[in-house]
Design a protein around this motif. Structure first.
Motif, PDB file in Angstrom:
ATOM      1  N   VAL A   1       0.821  -1.213   0.000  1.00  0.00           N
ATOM      2  CA  VAL A   1       0.000   0.000   0.000  1.00  0.00           C
ATOM      3  C   VAL A   1       0.856   1.264   0.000  1.00  0.00           C
ATOM      4  O   VAL A   1       0.342   2.356   0.187  1.00  0.00           O
ATOM      5  CB  VAL A   1      -0.951   0.062   1.214  1.00  0.00           C
ATOM      6  CG1 VAL A   1      -1.971  -1.036   1.163  1.00  0.00           C
ATOM      7  CG2 VAL A   1      -0.182   0.052   2.510  1.00  0.00           C
ATOM      8  N   LYS A   2       2.167   1.091  -0.163  1.00  0.00           N
ATOM      9  CA  LYS A   2       3.086   2.244  -0.151  1.00  0.00           C
ATOM     10  C   LYS A   2       2.962   3.030   1.152  1.00  0.00           C
ATOM     11  O   LYS A   2       2.873   4.252   1.149  1.00  0.00           O
ATOM     12  CB  LYS A   2       2.819   3.177  -1.350  1.00  0.00           C
ATOM     13  CG  LYS A   2       2.702   2.488  -2.691  1.00  0.00           C
ATOM     14  CD  LYS A   2       4.026   1.835  -3.070  1.00  0.00           C
ATOM     15  CE  LYS A   2       3.879   0.958  -4.289  1.00  0.00           C
ATOM     16  NZ  LYS A   2       3.907   1.689  -5.514  1.00  0.00           N
ATOM     17  N   CYS A   3       2.924   2.295   2.239  1.00  0.00           N
ATOM     18  CA  CYS A   3       2.791   2.970   3.531  1.00  0.00           C
ATOM     19  C   CYS A   3       4.118   3.578   3.952  1.00  0.00           C
ATOM     20  O   CYS A   3       4.161   4.464   4.794  1.00  0.00           O
ATOM     21  CB  CYS A   3       2.305   1.998   4.594  1.00  0.00           C
ATOM     22  SG  CYS A   3       3.534   0.766   5.081  1.00  0.00           S
ATOM     23  N   GLY A   4       5.200   3.064   3.396  1.00  0.00           N
ATOM     24  CA  GLY A   4       6.500   3.656   3.697  1.00  0.00           C
ATOM     25  C   GLY A   4       7.182   3.119   4.944  1.00  0.00           C
ATOM     26  O   GLY A   4       8.276   3.565   5.295  1.00  0.00           O
ATOM     27  N   ALA A   5       6.559   2.148   5.601  1.00  0.00           N
ATOM     28  CA  ALA A   5       7.145   1.646   6.846  1.00  0.00           C
ATOM     29  C   ALA A   5       8.517   1.021   6.620  1.00  0.00           C
ATOM     30  O   ALA A   5       9.367   1.034   7.512  1.00  0.00           O
ATOM     31  CB  ALA A   5       6.211   0.628   7.494  1.00  0.00           C
ATOM     32  N   CYS A   6       8.727   0.465   5.451  1.00  0.00           N
ATOM     33  CA  CYS A   6       9.992  -0.208   5.192  1.00  0.00           C
ATOM     34  C   CYS A   6      11.077   0.737   4.693  1.00  0.00           C
ATOM     35  O   CYS A   6      12.228   0.345   4.579  1.00  0.00           O
ATOM     36  CB  CYS A   6       9.789  -1.308   4.152  1.00  0.00           C
ATOM     37  SG  CYS A   6       9.197  -0.663   2.565  1.00  0.00           S
ATOM     38  N   THR A   7      10.709   1.975   4.367  1.00  0.00           N
ATOM     39  CA  THR A   7      11.646   2.811   3.602  1.00  0.00           C
ATOM     40  C   THR A   7      12.970   3.083   4.312  1.00  0.00           C
ATOM     41  O   THR A   7      13.987   3.291   3.663  1.00  0.00           O
ATOM     42  CB  THR A   7      11.015   4.167   3.228  1.00  0.00           C
ATOM     43  OG1 THR A   7      10.520   4.773   4.420  1.00  0.00           O
ATOM     44  CG2 THR A   7       9.881   3.998   2.238  1.00  0.00           C
TER      45      THR A   7
ATOM     46  N   PRO B   1      13.391  -0.685   0.425  1.00  0.00           N
ATOM     47  CA  PRO B   1      12.778  -1.952   0.008  1.00  0.00           C
ATOM     48  C   PRO B   1      11.617  -1.762  -0.974  1.00  0.00           C
ATOM     49  O   PRO B   1      11.556  -2.435  -2.004  1.00  0.00           O
ATOM     50  CB  PRO B   1      12.328  -2.549   1.337  1.00  0.00           C
ATOM     51  CG  PRO B   1      13.334  -2.035   2.311  1.00  0.00           C
ATOM     52  CD  PRO B   1      13.650  -0.632   1.871  1.00  0.00           C
ATOM     53  N   VAL B   2      10.714  -0.845  -0.672  1.00  0.00           N
ATOM     54  CA  VAL B   2       9.587  -0.666  -1.580  1.00  0.00           C
ATOM     55  C   VAL B   2      10.045  -0.057  -2.908  1.00  0.00           C
ATOM     56  O   VAL B   2       9.512  -0.393  -3.971  1.00  0.00           O
ATOM     57  CB  VAL B   2       8.453   0.162  -0.931  1.00  0.00           C
ATOM     58  CG1 VAL B   2       8.996   1.366  -0.222  1.00  0.00           C
ATOM     59  CG2 VAL B   2       7.412   0.588  -1.941  1.00  0.00           C
ATOM     60  N   GLY B   3      11.075   0.766  -2.865  1.00  0.00           N
ATOM     61  CA  GLY B   3      11.616   1.318  -4.105  1.00  0.00           C
ATOM     62  C   GLY B   3      12.178   0.209  -4.974  1.00  0.00           C
ATOM     63  O   GLY B   3      12.005   0.195  -6.202  1.00  0.00           O
ATOM     64  N   ARG B   4      12.832  -0.725  -4.341  1.00  0.00           N
ATOM     65  CA  ARG B   4      13.390  -1.873  -5.059  1.00  0.00           C
ATOM     66  C   ARG B   4      12.247  -2.730  -5.628  1.00  0.00           C
ATOM     67  O   ARG B   4      12.245  -3.082  -6.806  1.00  0.00           O
ATOM     68  CB  ARG B   4      14.257  -2.696  -4.108  1.00  0.00           C
ATOM     69  CG  ARG B   4      15.195  -3.654  -4.810  1.00  0.00           C
ATOM     70  CD  ARG B   4      15.995  -4.545  -3.867  1.00  0.00           C
ATOM     71  NE  ARG B   4      16.579  -3.926  -2.694  1.00  0.00           N
ATOM     72  CZ  ARG B   4      17.632  -3.118  -2.682  1.00  0.00           C
ATOM     73  NH1 ARG B   4      18.228  -2.806  -3.805  1.00  0.00           N
ATOM     74  NH2 ARG B   4      18.100  -2.606  -1.556  1.00  0.00           N
ATOM     75  N   GLN B   5      11.270  -3.034  -4.802  1.00  0.00           N
ATOM     76  CA  GLN B   5      10.133  -3.837  -5.284  1.00  0.00           C
ATOM     77  C   GLN B   5       9.460  -3.173  -6.469  1.00  0.00           C
ATOM     78  O   GLN B   5       9.044  -3.839  -7.415  1.00  0.00           O
ATOM     79  CB  GLN B   5       9.062  -3.977  -4.194  1.00  0.00           C
ATOM     80  CG  GLN B   5       9.426  -4.750  -2.966  1.00  0.00           C
ATOM     81  CD  GLN B   5       8.475  -4.393  -1.825  1.00  0.00           C
ATOM     82  OE1 GLN B   5       7.334  -3.987  -2.044  1.00  0.00           O
ATOM     83  NE2 GLN B   5       8.937  -4.533  -0.608  1.00  0.00           N
ATOM     84  N   ASP B   6       9.328  -1.855  -6.383  1.00  0.00           N
ATOM     85  CA  ASP B   6       8.600  -1.135  -7.432  1.00  0.00           C
ATOM     86  C   ASP B   6       9.258  -1.286  -8.806  1.00  0.00           C
ATOM     87  O   ASP B   6       8.579  -1.186  -9.829  1.00  0.00           O
ATOM     88  CB  ASP B   6       8.456   0.345  -7.070  1.00  0.00           C
ATOM     89  CG  ASP B   6       7.271   0.579  -6.134  1.00  0.00           C
ATOM     90  OD1 ASP B   6       6.496  -0.373  -5.930  1.00  0.00           O
ATOM     91  OD2 ASP B   6       7.122   1.701  -5.614  1.00  0.00           O
TER      92      ASP B   6
ATOM     93  N   PHE C   1       9.303  -5.505   9.256  1.00  0.00           N
ATOM     94  CA  PHE C   1       8.607  -4.267   9.560  1.00  0.00           C
ATOM     95  C   PHE C   1       7.393  -4.010   8.685  1.00  0.00           C
ATOM     96  O   PHE C   1       6.556  -3.170   9.009  1.00  0.00           O
ATOM     97  CB  PHE C   1       9.579  -3.087   9.439  1.00  0.00           C
ATOM     98  CG  PHE C   1      10.669  -3.122  10.479  1.00  0.00           C
ATOM     99  CD1 PHE C   1      10.406  -2.681  11.755  1.00  0.00           C
ATOM    100  CD2 PHE C   1      11.929  -3.628  10.195  1.00  0.00           C
ATOM    101  CE1 PHE C   1      11.384  -2.715  12.728  1.00  0.00           C
ATOM    102  CE2 PHE C   1      12.914  -3.667  11.156  1.00  0.00           C
ATOM    103  CZ  PHE C   1      12.649  -3.209  12.435  1.00  0.00           C
ATOM    104  N   CYS C   2       7.288  -4.695   7.558  1.00  0.00           N
ATOM    105  CA  CYS C   2       6.157  -4.459   6.660  1.00  0.00           C
ATOM    106  C   CYS C   2       4.887  -5.033   7.282  1.00  0.00           C
ATOM    107  O   CYS C   2       4.878  -6.163   7.759  1.00  0.00           O
ATOM    108  CB  CYS C   2       6.415  -5.122   5.314  1.00  0.00           C
ATOM    109  SG  CYS C   2       4.965  -5.076   4.242  1.00  0.00           S
ATOM    110  N   PRO C   3       3.787  -4.270   7.269  1.00  0.00           N
ATOM    111  CA  PRO C   3       2.559  -4.790   7.882  1.00  0.00           C
ATOM    112  C   PRO C   3       2.032  -6.062   7.211  1.00  0.00           C
ATOM    113  O   PRO C   3       1.234  -6.765   7.815  1.00  0.00           O
ATOM    114  CB  PRO C   3       1.573  -3.633   7.748  1.00  0.00           C
ATOM    115  CG  PRO C   3       2.171  -2.672   6.797  1.00  0.00           C
ATOM    116  CD  PRO C   3       3.644  -2.889   6.816  1.00  0.00           C
ATOM    117  N   TYR C   4       2.453  -6.323   6.001  1.00  0.00           N
ATOM    118  CA  TYR C   4       2.029  -7.579   5.351  1.00  0.00           C
ATOM    119  C   TYR C   4       3.173  -8.570   5.233  1.00  0.00           C
ATOM    120  O   TYR C   4       3.062  -9.569   4.517  1.00  0.00           O
ATOM    121  CB  TYR C   4       1.454  -7.302   3.959  1.00  0.00           C
ATOM    122  CG  TYR C   4       0.589  -6.079   3.981  1.00  0.00           C
ATOM    123  CD1 TYR C   4      -0.535  -6.053   4.787  1.00  0.00           C
ATOM    124  CD2 TYR C   4       0.942  -4.952   3.277  1.00  0.00           C
ATOM    125  CE1 TYR C   4      -1.296  -4.914   4.887  1.00  0.00           C
ATOM    126  CE2 TYR C   4       0.173  -3.806   3.374  1.00  0.00           C
ATOM    127  CZ  TYR C   4      -0.941  -3.794   4.192  1.00  0.00           C
ATOM    128  OH  TYR C   4      -1.678  -2.662   4.305  1.00  0.00           O
ATOM    129  N   GLY C   5       4.274  -8.254   5.868  1.00  0.00           N
ATOM    130  CA  GLY C   5       5.417  -9.153   5.782  1.00  0.00           C
ATOM    131  C   GLY C   5       6.005  -9.248   4.386  1.00  0.00           C
ATOM    132  O   GLY C   5       6.621 -10.256   4.044  1.00  0.00           O
TER     133      GLY C   5
END
Ligand code: HEM
Ligand code: HEM
Ligand code: SF4
Ligand code: SF4
Lengths: 247, 510
Positions: free
Chosen positions: B77-83, B99-104, B154-158
């Motif tokens: 959800v791009k919450c940014g918790a992992c950033t 991490p989310v930047g990499r996934q994206d 740390f990601c809310p969905y793991g």
């Protein structure tokens, strides 16, 4: 029946079909896709019961998010809890079951105001998205628009509740007539512009649900890092496609 | 300080989240595998003309095989918790290392070709065509992820970026864009039996040399057996243990523990490697092939148990995947878990009291412990969740009086990667390795300054090699990194041991 009423009737049938079909297909896809390896993020529960508990803490308290970022947790959790309270209050538009009505009536005086908590939560999340450079970087237009959409739904709903005092009885009759295909008794929808906007945006939300990041709702339950039992040494775990390699 | 042609990050007293600076690491990429390194793994040698379609097909294939990939690409959800959780972002400021930047990087292509929104409204949801530039970005940034799984905590969905990186590397391998370091090594394992390409003869020589050294030092004939049929225990350990410092001191320690425990054990020349780089490249098939050697060795030697030496990702593959990849192990003694970690064995012996320990052997050290990612977040030791944190510390404390933990947000499941895991332990990625080590170096330096820590113990061959290399860049002594079983070795008093001079071995080791 007014044109508005007919248009909304059609819209809500379409939206419901898209929502249900879309979600069921996605859930089937997640269900059918195998997880070939044991990848729970450890320390992980070593029993199925433990996994249920872990999932419960994730879904109800956003445990992992709490560990990560307190601000996001605060606004995110506020938004979700308020959202569910608000939706719970909405049950009264769809059902006549007495005890449900009683419970809803009982909590309503309080839950009514949770609309504001929901709006505050959404605003907090949006501020974070706009002003924290890392979160801004990862946001696509759809991420902003999703917050805008929910905000508008929340604000328009709150306007009808607290300002324009829409004829909720008519709304209820309309939706119950829709649910039971009872068109002869379908009343005209109120023309309160806030109500119209509210319903229009809710239909939009339903339509985009299965094709957007709102898939986090089924997704969280299917996440292998969270829903697997940590017992690879005790129990052999193997996917069908992987078993074929053994032949 | 070691010389570098890049800027070495400054260590802070308190961790801080750096601002986003796009593109700082766009130039970083490992050497590409030549066709000769691709083919033994059944991957094409070079980029075919229709690479684009093949890549999309490969993505579709993996989406159908891995629930993790499918669910994670949809659910963020791009919450940014992992950033701010990835050591590579913290060390480089590059948002594509969030991490989310990499996934994206993968997600935007997934959306474009596999989702309704991405097909019809690409701009709206940030979907993009797969172009040569995107592929280059993949190659660069999916080789800036050590698959440490810190983000997944740390990601809310793991959401586990390691899963995404593995899939991306597999897709690239399937279109002939492999990484030289990993693929060459996997080829060596297939050809020779271990990552370092040590042939059986050299291995036998090395072990003989070890036996002589230990006997000279202690007066006790501790054996380091190779290919002994009918032994009870097969020890599978990373090949670095056979000669690199400080790894080899750990191997000496395993031998001493086995000797004192009075069990019969052997190494295998066929499975002379615990590492399994098949995991790093996300290739189930190759990971399975590498794992099968261990099953075959166990069958050929007729052992009853399998024990793994100190290695992080190897323990993940062993603990979490071995039963899947090369099981079932019903031909082994059912009294013991398959496989076991050497620390489980040693801790058990310490509890039983079979080992005579003289902690003064480690009196010259104040030790801290680096939790290796794959042990901490992808496996377990012992019967209880979290045993992977307790058992190594219990063993260290049993053999050493001075133990201090680093800051709580940098240990246990929140541990920071050494910076060299996930198939990145290669000289062509030196800048990344140094920068990625920053958060760990920060935590280490703080305990050095506050508690006079002199040594950091580790239980992973990659961590040990990586730290040995990067510590000097941060003005610290490369010799401060020690194996946990080296500490055990320093403290263990062998039955009939003549020389009491343990200090000397500690100095040698340091
Ligand atoms: C099982 C139920 C659900 C769970 C466990 C869940 C969990 C989460 C979590 C952990 C986050 C990240 C933190 C945050 O930004 O709040 C999140 C974000 C979000 N959720 Fe949910 N959610 C659920 C249901 C829903 C529903 C029903 C909706 C909307 C109709 C929704 C809309 C959103 C949105 C829009 C975001 C992104 C917020 C942002 O932009 O920062 N969620 N959800
Ligand atoms: C078909 C679905 C829906 C219908 C028929 C509906 C209808 C209504 C009506 C009639 C009201 C006015 C209540 C009053 O005047 O007392 C209302 C209020 C509200 N609605 Fe909805 N709504 C729907 C879905 C949603 C959804 C999905 C959300 C949130 C995302 C939402 C959020 C709100 C809020 C925040 C309020 C104001 C607070 C409250 O009265 O509880 N509604 N809605
Ligand atoms: S797995 Fe580790 S290295 Fe990879 S993105 Fe996540 S935190 Fe960074
Ligand atoms: S923490 Fe998880 S959901 Fe949030 S941005 Fe990162 S990957 Fe996406």
């Amino acid at each position: 029946m007014s044109f508005l009423t007919i248009a909304f009737a059609a819209l809500f049938y379409a939206a419901t079909i898209l929502l249900v079909v879309g979600l069921v297909r996605r859930i089937m896809l997640y269900w059918k896709t195998p997880a070939p390896l044991k990848i729970p993020t450890t320390p992980a529960p070593v029993t199925q019961g433990g996994v249920v508990l872990r999932m419960f803490r994730e879904v109800v308290f956003f445990e992992s998010l709490f560990k990560s970022t307190k601000w996001t947790w605060l606004f995110g959790w506020l938004f979700h809890v308020a959202l569910f309270a608000v939706l719970f209050r909405h049950l009264r538009y769809f059902t006549d079951i007495e005890w449900v009505m009683n419970v809803v009536a009982f909590v309503s005086p309080l839950f009514k105001y949770l609309a504001f908590a929901m709006i505050i939560g959404l605003l907090g999340l949006w501020v974070r998205r706009l002003f924290v450079d890392r979160v801004r970087y990862i946001s696509a237009p759809s991420d902003h628009l999703m917050l805008l959409l929910l905000l508008l739904i929340g604000v328009s709903g709150a306007m009808t509740t607290f300002v324009t005092h829409t004829d909720v009885v008519a709304v209820k009759q309309f939706f119950r007539a829709l649910m039971y295909f009872n068109f002869s008794e379908m009343p005209n929808l109120p023309t309160d512009p806030f109500m119209v906007v509210h319903l229009l945006l809710v239909a939009l939300l339903m339509i985009i649900f299965p094709v957007s990041k709102l898939l986090h709702v089924p997704g969280v339950f299917f996440s292998p890092t969270r829903n697997q039992v940590d017992n690879p040494r005790e129990q052999r775990h193997i996917a069908d496609w992987a078993r074929k390699l053994e032949q | 300080m070691a010389k570098a042609d890049f800027e070495i990050p400054q260590l802070n007293e308190y961790p801080e989240v750096p601002p986003v600076v796009p593109g700082t690491m766009a130039h970083s990429k490992p050497f590409i595998a030549k066709p000769e390194f691709q083919e033994p793994l059944n991957f094409p040698g070079e980029l075919p003309d229709d690479w684009h379609d093949q890549a999309i097909d490969a993505m579709g294939d993996l989406l159908g095989k891995y629930r993790s990939l499918q669910v994670y690409l949809d659910s963020c959800v791009k919450c940014g918790a992992c950033t701010d959780k990835c050591h590579y972002y913290l060390g480089t400021n590059d948002p594509k290392n969030m991490p989310v930047g990499r996934q994206d990087l993968l997600r935007k292509v997934y959306r474009r070709y596999f989702t309704f929104a991405g097909k019809y409204f690409p701009k709206l949801v940030g979907a993009e065509d797969l172009t040569r530039e995107v592929l280059d970005d993949w190659y660069s940034y999916f080789h800036q992820c050590s698959q440490c799984r810190r983000c997944s905590v740390f990601c809310p969905y793991g959401i586990d970026t390691a899963e995404i990186s593995m899939a991306a590397r597999e897709i690239m391998d399937r279109i002939g864009v492999g990484q030289k370091y990993c693929n060459e090594i996997i080829g060596k394992v297939f050809r020779i039996g271990n990552n370092l390409g040590l042939p059986e003869m050299a291995l036998a020589d090395t072990l003989e040399g070890l036996e002589e050294d230990v006997e000279e030092e202690t007066g006790v004939a501790v054996k380091y057996p190779l290919d002994v049929k009918g032994a009870d225990i097969l020890l599978v350990t990373p090949s670095a243990d056979f000669f690199a410092e400080p790894h080899v001191d750990g191997l000496i320690g395993y031998g001493k523990v086995f000797h004192e425990a009075g069990v019969s054990w052997t190494l295998s020349s066929k499975a002379s490697e615990a590492a399994n780089f098949g995991m790093f490249i996300g290739s189930y098939e190759n990971m399975r092939r590498v794992s099968m050697r261990i099953r075959e060795a166990a069958l050929e030697l007729g052992v009853k148990r399998i024990i793994f030496g100190e290695c992080g990702h190897a323990w993940r593959v062993a603990y979490s995947f071995l039963n899947t990849l090369a099981g079932p192990f019903d031909f082994l003694d059912p009294k013991y878990p398959v496989p076991q970690h050497i620390l489980e064995f040693t801790w058990n012996e310490i509890q039983k009291g079979t080992l005579k320990i003289d902690k003064s052997g480690n009196d010259d050290m104040v030790v801290t412990f680096h939790d290796s990612c794959n042990v901490a977040r992808a496996s377990r030791m012992g019967d209880e969740p979290g045993g992977q944190f307790k058992i190594p510390r219990n063993v260290i404390k049993a053999v050493c009086d001075n133990f201090v933990d680093m800051a709580p947000e940098t240990i246990h499941e929140k541990t920071f990667c050494c910076g060299g895991g996930g198939g990145l332990l290669t000289d062509d990625l030196m800048e990344l390795r140094v920068k990625g080590a920053k958060p760990r170096m920060e935590a280490l330096r703080n305990v050095i300054q506050e508690h006079g820590v002199t040594n950091m113990a580790a239980i992973c061959a990659i961590c040990k090699s990586q730290f040995t290399k990067v510590l000097p860049y941060y003005g610290m002594d490369m010799e401060m990194i020690v194996s946990v079983h080296q500490l055990v070795s320093n403290a263990i008093v062998l039955t009939g041991q003549t020389s009491e001079d343990d200090d000397e071995s500690a100095d040698d080791a340091a």
